[in-house]
Design a protein around this motif. Structure first.
Motif, PDB file in Angstrom:
ATOM      1  N   MET A   1       4.050   0.952  33.259  1.00  0.00           N
ATOM      2  CA  MET A   1       4.854   1.575  34.300  1.00  0.00           C
ATOM      3  C   MET A   1       3.915   2.078  35.383  1.00  0.00           C
ATOM      4  N   SER A   2       4.342   1.932  36.616  1.00  0.00           N
ATOM      5  CA  SER A   2       3.552   2.420  37.741  1.00  0.00           C
ATOM      6  C   SER A   2       4.510   2.935  38.806  1.00  0.00           C
ATOM      7  N   LYS A   3       4.257   4.164  39.260  1.00  0.00           N
ATOM      8  CA  LYS A   3       5.067   4.729  40.329  1.00  0.00           C
ATOM      9  C   LYS A   3       4.557   4.207  41.657  1.00  0.00           C
ATOM     10  N   ASN A   4       5.452   4.059  42.602  1.00  0.00           N
ATOM     11  CA  ASN A   4       5.056   3.668  43.949  1.00  0.00           C
ATOM     12  C   ASN A   4       4.357   4.861  44.563  1.00  0.00           C
ATOM     13  N   THR A   5       3.028   4.767  44.742  1.00  0.00           N
ATOM     14  CA  THR A   5       2.263   5.910  45.232  1.00  0.00           C
ATOM     15  C   THR A   5       1.964   5.837  46.716  1.00  0.00           C
ATOM     16  N   ILE A   6       2.551   4.898  47.427  1.00  0.00           N
ATOM     17  CA  ILE A   6       2.336   4.819  48.869  1.00  0.00           C
ATOM     18  C   ILE A   6       3.145   5.925  49.509  1.00  0.00           C
ATOM     19  N   ALA A   7       2.443   6.905  50.062  1.00  0.00           N
ATOM     20  CA  ALA A   7       3.134   8.074  50.598  1.00  0.00           C
ATOM     21  C   ALA A   7       3.457   7.948  52.075  1.00  0.00           C
ATOM     22  N   HIS A   8       2.638   7.214  52.806  1.00  0.00           N
ATOM     23  CA  HIS A   8       2.880   7.119  54.243  1.00  0.00           C
ATOM     24  C   HIS A   8       2.226   5.870  54.796  1.00  0.00           C
ATOM     25  N   PRO A   9       2.877   5.245  55.778  1.00  0.00           N
ATOM     26  CA  PRO A   9       2.310   4.046  56.390  1.00  0.00           C
ATOM     27  C   PRO A   9       1.288   4.402  57.462  1.00  0.00           C
ATOM     28  N   LEU A  10       0.551   3.412  57.916  1.00  0.00           N
ATOM     29  CA  LEU A  10      -0.413   3.606  58.994  1.00  0.00           C
ATOM     30  C   LEU A  10       0.319   3.735  60.323  1.00  0.00           C
ATOM     31  N   ASN A  11      -0.372   4.210  61.344  1.00  0.00           N
ATOM     32  CA  ASN A  11       0.212   4.334  62.677  1.00  0.00           C
ATOM     33  C   ASN A  11       0.761   2.996  63.158  1.00  0.00           C
ATOM     34  N   ASN A  12       1.805   3.080  63.973  1.00  0.00           N
ATOM     35  CA  ASN A  12       2.419   1.930  64.633  1.00  0.00           C
ATOM     36  C   ASN A  12       3.072   0.940  63.680  1.00  0.00           C
ATOM     37  N   GLN A  13       3.256   1.313  62.437  1.00  0.00           N
ATOM     38  CA  GLN A  13       4.042   0.478  61.547  1.00  0.00           C
ATOM     39  C   GLN A  13       5.444   1.078  61.471  1.00  0.00           C
ATOM     40  N   THR A  14       6.415   0.246  61.206  1.00  0.00           N
ATOM     41  CA  THR A  14       7.784   0.751  61.146  1.00  0.00           C
ATOM     42  C   THR A  14       8.084   1.294  59.758  1.00  0.00           C
TER      43      THR A  14
END
Length: 162
Positions: free
Chosen positions: A32-45
């Motif tokens: 099991m792995s949680k989605n750990t992406i908390a925030h995108p880089l600038n200028n991405q939607t």
């Protein structure tokens, strides 16, 4: 292992601060792995929840751009709670705590010992997996709130480090 057991494990991992979990029992391997992406880089939607869930087309009014301040936000809360008397280290899981690497060896740490970030403080056994609990702060251990082979609960205080 039946579906109810897997569901229970999934709920426990979801409620914990763990980001990954691996289990190998008999002929079953569970990862099991949680989605750990908390925030995108600038200028991405950033898609809204509705667009993500229902796979609707992206509308211009739902596009958000991130700011540099947003990128500096922490990904998750640390296990160490900063209090007036020092940092409190909590258990990230339910299990049996071991204060030494093996019964015939001395404890990892005792009151008065200096610790640095990343040093092992104890081990918690959960479902036959040994999880090292590491210090998230530098300092001196001022209080040990657990005993060897004690059953600990999720978020139970383990150590105080000043």
């Amino acid at each position: 292992m039946d579906f109810d057991q897997i569901k229970e494990i999934l709920e426990l991992v979801d409620k914990s601060e763990l980001t990954e979990f691996d289990l190998q029992m008999d002929n079953v391997t569970l990862r099991m792995s949680k989605n750990t992406i908390a925030h995108p880089l600038n200028n991405q939607t950033v898609l809204t929840d509705q667009e993500t869930r229902f796979n609707e087309p992206v509308r211009k009014e739902n596009i958000q751009h991130t700011s540099p301040a947003f990128e500096e936000m922490p990904i998750s809360e640390p296990l160490a709670e900063i209090v007036a008397e020092g940092a409190m280290i909590h258990s990230p899981i339910v299990g049996i705590v071991y204060t030494a690497p093996s019964p015939d060896q001395p404890a990892f740490k005792k009151v008065g010992d200096k610790v640095t970030i990343g040093e092992t403080l104890c081990i918690i056994e959960a479902m036959k997996l040994m999880n090292e609990i590491k210090s998230e702060v530098d300092g001196t251990i001022t209080e040990i709130l657990i005993e060897d082979e004690q059953v600990v609960e999720f978020n139970q205080p383990l150590f105080r480090i000043a």
